[in-house]
Design an enzyme around this catalytic site. Structure first.
Site, PDB file in Angstrom:
ATOM      1  N   ARG A  75     -99.060  63.219 -69.730  1.00 44.18           N
ATOM      2  CA  ARG A  75     -99.680  64.373 -69.088  1.00 44.18           C
ATOM      3  C   ARG A  75    -100.850  64.836 -69.948  1.00 44.18           C
ATOM      4  O   ARG A  75    -100.665  65.147 -71.124  1.00 44.18           O
ATOM      5  CB  ARG A  75     -98.644  65.490 -68.937  1.00 44.18           C
ATOM      6  CG  ARG A  75     -99.226  66.784 -68.437  1.00 44.18           C
ATOM      7  CD  ARG A  75     -98.177  67.887 -68.238  1.00 44.18           C
ATOM      8  NE  ARG A  75     -98.888  69.096 -67.857  1.00 44.18           N
ATOM      9  CZ  ARG A  75     -98.812  70.260 -68.500  1.00 44.18           C
ATOM     10  NH1 ARG A  75     -98.002  70.413 -69.516  1.00 44.18           N
ATOM     11  NH2 ARG A  75     -99.543  71.283 -68.113  1.00 44.18           N
ATOM     12  N   HIS A 119    -106.215  73.601 -67.947  1.00 43.80           N
ATOM     13  CA  HIS A 119    -105.378  74.003 -69.072  1.00 43.80           C
ATOM     14  C   HIS A 119    -106.226  74.946 -69.952  1.00 43.80           C
ATOM     15  O   HIS A 119    -106.506  74.654 -71.111  1.00 43.80           O
ATOM     16  CB  HIS A 119    -104.893  72.772 -69.835  1.00 43.80           C
ATOM     17  CG  HIS A 119    -103.665  72.997 -70.671  1.00 43.80           C
ATOM     18  ND1 HIS A 119    -102.505  72.253 -70.546  1.00 43.80           N
ATOM     19  CD2 HIS A 119    -103.392  73.885 -71.667  1.00 43.80           C
ATOM     20  CE1 HIS A 119    -101.600  72.661 -71.421  1.00 43.80           C
ATOM     21  NE2 HIS A 119    -102.117  73.657 -72.123  1.00 43.80           N
ATOM     22  N   GLU A 165     -99.674  77.079 -66.816  1.00 43.85           N
ATOM     23  CA  GLU A 165     -99.283  78.398 -67.309  1.00 43.85           C
ATOM     24  C   GLU A 165    -100.289  79.510 -67.000  1.00 43.85           C
ATOM     25  O   GLU A 165    -100.870  80.094 -67.921  1.00 43.85           O
ATOM     26  CB  GLU A 165     -99.051  78.339 -68.827  1.00 43.85           C
ATOM     27  CG  GLU A 165     -98.039  77.296 -69.252  1.00 43.85           C
ATOM     28  CD  GLU A 165     -97.685  77.401 -70.738  1.00 43.85           C
ATOM     29  OE1 GLU A 165     -98.263  78.250 -71.435  1.00 43.85           O
ATOM     30  OE2 GLU A 165     -96.811  76.643 -71.191  1.00 43.85           O
ATOM     31  N   ASN A 294     -92.764  74.763 -68.090  1.00 40.65           N
ATOM     32  CA  ASN A 294     -92.874  74.648 -69.549  1.00 40.65           C
ATOM     33  C   ASN A 294     -91.879  75.627 -70.146  1.00 40.65           C
ATOM     34  O   ASN A 294     -91.894  76.809 -69.807  1.00 40.65           O
ATOM     35  CB  ASN A 294     -94.283  74.990 -70.029  1.00 40.65           C
ATOM     36  CG  ASN A 294     -95.321  73.970 -69.580  1.00 40.65           C
ATOM     37  OD1 ASN A 294     -94.962  72.921 -69.050  1.00 40.65           O
ATOM     38  ND2 ASN A 294     -96.581  74.270 -69.797  1.00 40.65           N
ATOM     39  N   TYR A 296     -89.744  76.851 -73.768  1.00 37.45           N
ATOM     40  CA  TYR A 296     -89.665  76.731 -75.230  1.00 37.45           C
ATOM     41  C   TYR A 296     -88.504  77.488 -75.881  1.00 37.45           C
ATOM     42  O   TYR A 296     -87.956  77.036 -76.871  1.00 37.45           O
ATOM     43  CB  TYR A 296     -90.991  77.184 -75.871  1.00 37.45           C
ATOM     44  CG  TYR A 296     -92.092  76.157 -75.687  1.00 37.45           C
ATOM     45  CD1 TYR A 296     -92.260  75.120 -76.594  1.00 37.45           C
ATOM     46  CD2 TYR A 296     -92.938  76.202 -74.584  1.00 37.45           C
ATOM     47  CE1 TYR A 296     -93.252  74.153 -76.424  1.00 37.45           C
ATOM     48  CE2 TYR A 296     -93.925  75.235 -74.399  1.00 37.45           C
ATOM     49  CZ  TYR A 296     -94.072  74.213 -75.320  1.00 37.45           C
ATOM     50  OH  TYR A 296     -95.035  73.256 -75.145  1.00 37.45           O
ATOM     51  N   GLU A 368     -93.341  70.608 -70.303  1.00 34.51           N
ATOM     52  CA  GLU A 368     -93.481  70.804 -71.753  1.00 34.51           C
ATOM     53  C   GLU A 368     -92.180  71.361 -72.323  1.00 34.51           C
ATOM     54  O   GLU A 368     -91.570  72.249 -71.724  1.00 34.51           O
ATOM     55  CB  GLU A 368     -94.560  71.843 -72.113  1.00 34.51           C
ATOM     56  CG  GLU A 368     -95.975  71.402 -71.907  1.00 34.51           C
ATOM     57  CD  GLU A 368     -96.995  72.479 -72.283  1.00 34.51           C
ATOM     58  OE1 GLU A 368     -96.686  73.343 -73.138  1.00 34.51           O
ATOM     59  OE2 GLU A 368     -98.087  72.454 -71.712  1.00 34.51           O
TER      60      GLU A 368
HETATM   61  C1  GAL Z   1     -97.844  75.986 -74.060  1.00 32.62           C
HETATM   62  C2  GAL Z   1     -99.189  75.395 -73.795  1.00 32.62           C
HETATM   63  C3  GAL Z   1     -99.569  74.261 -74.681  1.00 32.62           C
HETATM   64  C4  GAL Z   1     -99.040  74.364 -76.092  1.00 32.62           C
HETATM   65  C5  GAL Z   1     -97.622  74.910 -76.141  1.00 32.62           C
HETATM   66  C6  GAL Z   1     -97.102  75.274 -77.511  1.00 32.62           C
HETATM   67  O1  GAL Z   1     -97.822  77.314 -73.702  1.00 32.62           O
HETATM   68  O2  GAL Z   1     -99.281  74.945 -72.461  1.00 32.62           O
HETATM   69  O3  GAL Z   1    -100.957  74.126 -74.615  1.00 32.62           O
HETATM   70  O4  GAL Z   1     -99.910  75.019 -76.909  1.00 32.62           O
HETATM   71  O5  GAL Z   1     -97.484  76.035 -75.367  1.00 32.62           O
HETATM   72  O6  GAL Z   1     -97.421  76.572 -77.868  1.00 32.62           O
END
Ligand code: GAL
Length: 461
Positions: A75, A119, A165, A294, A296, A368
């Site tokens: 991607r 992006h 995002e 995405n 985290y 992500e």
């Molecule tokens: C996401 C973003 C990425 C990368 C990742 C880690 O929000 O799409 O570009 O930076 O976080 O912070």
């Protein structure tokens, strides 16, 4: 061994501004990130994306490394200002050629391209001349840029993501100003979000009307969301967690899946939240062939009160604090990455279920997921055991969700290689491959070898 479905997509992800460099090359125009990073004090250590991983010159080497590592999908994003240096008007043939060559190189190595159209690197001219995402005209301008990409690359690209995002563009770009274009406002996030959503819908309309039948690809949007777990069992905290999710993910996913903003946002924001026309609603509703996510981390949510004020840390916040009225904290017991983000795999599983319930079991693709560590090269090696643990545990949570009926179809590691981490500059390393920014040298980390094996076996042990 936890095996994944046969047709599961395994990939890694990057984004144009974070890896390409070549900021003054190939006829490219300036983007808002080119301008923002050159303002003193905006980026950690004054870092910029002028050169970064120099992928613009090294893309063949990078694709060869992906192939060596057995990666099946990649991607990346297109820099709008390489295609249209001024944002609209004249197309830059050198920009088209660069992405065309990259796509050909990927396909020649058996790697499937997943292409993000936006992006965050808006052509600067559009910011200066029409106020960027705050102007309703941007939706058609974006759709025209998208049309050029579909026409130029759609014979070979079958997986499109309109926006990455939009929450970040709205909150960090227009709310607290920590990202380009650096605006600070309590109202502009809602205005920018509105035009981002309209732009997404118009690009999808172009694809579906003019290209999808002949090109046979799929198109969607990628939203980001962290999980919000109620701090206590109280009704107030449960409602706070739900509200936080609606102000974060619902803001962008409800219009696409349910046809309008969440009711809780409409109620709380009143006239500060723009309204969609009937035409906008019709275009938005159903405008994603898959649910790009995405993800985290996770935070604990509770009802704010004077003794428990809303979280003010922008990275810990899921919206404009005062508007959603939720206090967010991390559990001190959670292990943290060097971003300060808690490692909470069960939050991923809960979020997948939340999406499944709210949006009628869409196909979900995790576009992500990843973590930062202070990776260092010792004797030509990077022993990033914690990254391996991170991905193993998140993938185990994904596997469990799939076994519970969630239609999760793919997983992309952020990131293929270390890169320019926005306001964090080069201080944060997310890659499976280490990058020495002084020399450009790529060094596969232990996690790259581990992920190769996962892809090869189609599962984690
Ligand atoms: C996401 C973003 C990425 C990368 C990742 C880690 O929000 O799409 O570009 O930076 O976080 O912070």
């Amino acid at each position: 061994m936890k095996l994944f479905p046969e047709d599961f997509t395994w990939g890694t992800a990057t984004a144009s501004y974070q890896i390409e460099g070549g900021w003054l090359e190939g006829g490219k125009g300036f983007s808002i990130w080119d301008a923002f990073t050159h303002l003193p004090g905006k980026i950690h250590n004054g870092d910029t994306g002028d050169i970064t991983c120099d992928h613009y010159h090294r893309f063949r080497e990078d694709v060869a490394l992906m192939a060596e590592q057995g990666l099946k999908a990649y991607r990346f994003s297109i820099a709008w200002s390489r295609i249209y240096p001024q944002g609209s008007g004249e197309v830059n043939p050198e920009g088209i050629r660069f992405y065309s060559d990259l796509i050909d190189e990927l396909l020649a190595h058996g790697i499937t391209p997943w292409v993000t159209l936006y992006h965050w690197d808006l052509p600067l001219a559009l910011e200066l001349e029409i106020d960027g995402w705050r102007n309703p005209l941007i939706a058609d301008i974006f759709a025209e840029y998208a049309r050029t990409c579909f026409a130029s690359f759609g014979d070979r690209v079958k997986h499109w993501i309109t926006l990455n995002e939009p929450w970040v563009s709205s909150i960090f770009g227009h709310g607290n100003g920590i990202m380009a274009p650096g605006r600070r406002s309590n109202d502009e996030p809602y205005l920018a979000a509105h035009q981002l959503l309209r732009a997404h819908a118009k690009a999808v309309e172009v694809y579906r009307k003019e290209f999808q039948d002949s090109q046979q690809g799929r198109i969607g949007i990628t939203n980001n969301c962290d999980w919000r777990e109620p701090l206590t069992d109280s009704g107030a905290d449960q409602a706070a967690a739900q509200r936080a999710l609606e102000f974060f993910l619902g803001w962008f996913a409800d219009p696409v899946y349910l046809g309008d903003y969440p009711e809780v946002m409409r109620e709380r924001l009143g006239d500060r939240l723009p309204r969609f026309s009937d035409e906008d609603k019709a275009l938005l509703h159903g405008s994603s062939d898959f649910f790009g996510l995405n993800h985290y981390t996770t935070l604990l949510a509770s009802q704010s009160n004077p003794d428990n004020p809303p979280e003010s840390d922008p990275y810990g916040n899921g919206g404009i604090s005062e508007d959603q009225d939720v206090t967010l904290i991390a559990d001190p017991a959670w292990e943290k990455t060097t971003m300060g983000w808690g490692v909470v795999p069960w939050g991923c599983r809960k979020l997948l279920h939340w999406i499944d319930r709210r949006y009628g079991s869409p196909e979900i693709v995790i576009t992500e997921n990843g973590c930062t560590l202070d990776d260092i090269v010792v004797d030509g090696k990077v022993e990033d055991r914690k990254r391996i643990d991170f991905h193993r545990e998140y993938l185990a949570a994904c596997h469990q969700a799939i076994s519970e009926g969630i239609r999760l179809k793919g997983y992309f590691v952020w990131s293929f290689m270390d890169n320019f981490e926005w306001a964090g500059g080069f201080s944060k390393r997310f890659g499976l491959n280490h990058v020495d920014y002084a020399t450009g040298k790529r060094t596969p980390k232990a996690s790259a070898g581990w992920y190769s094996a996962v892809v090869k076996r189609n599962g984690v042990s």
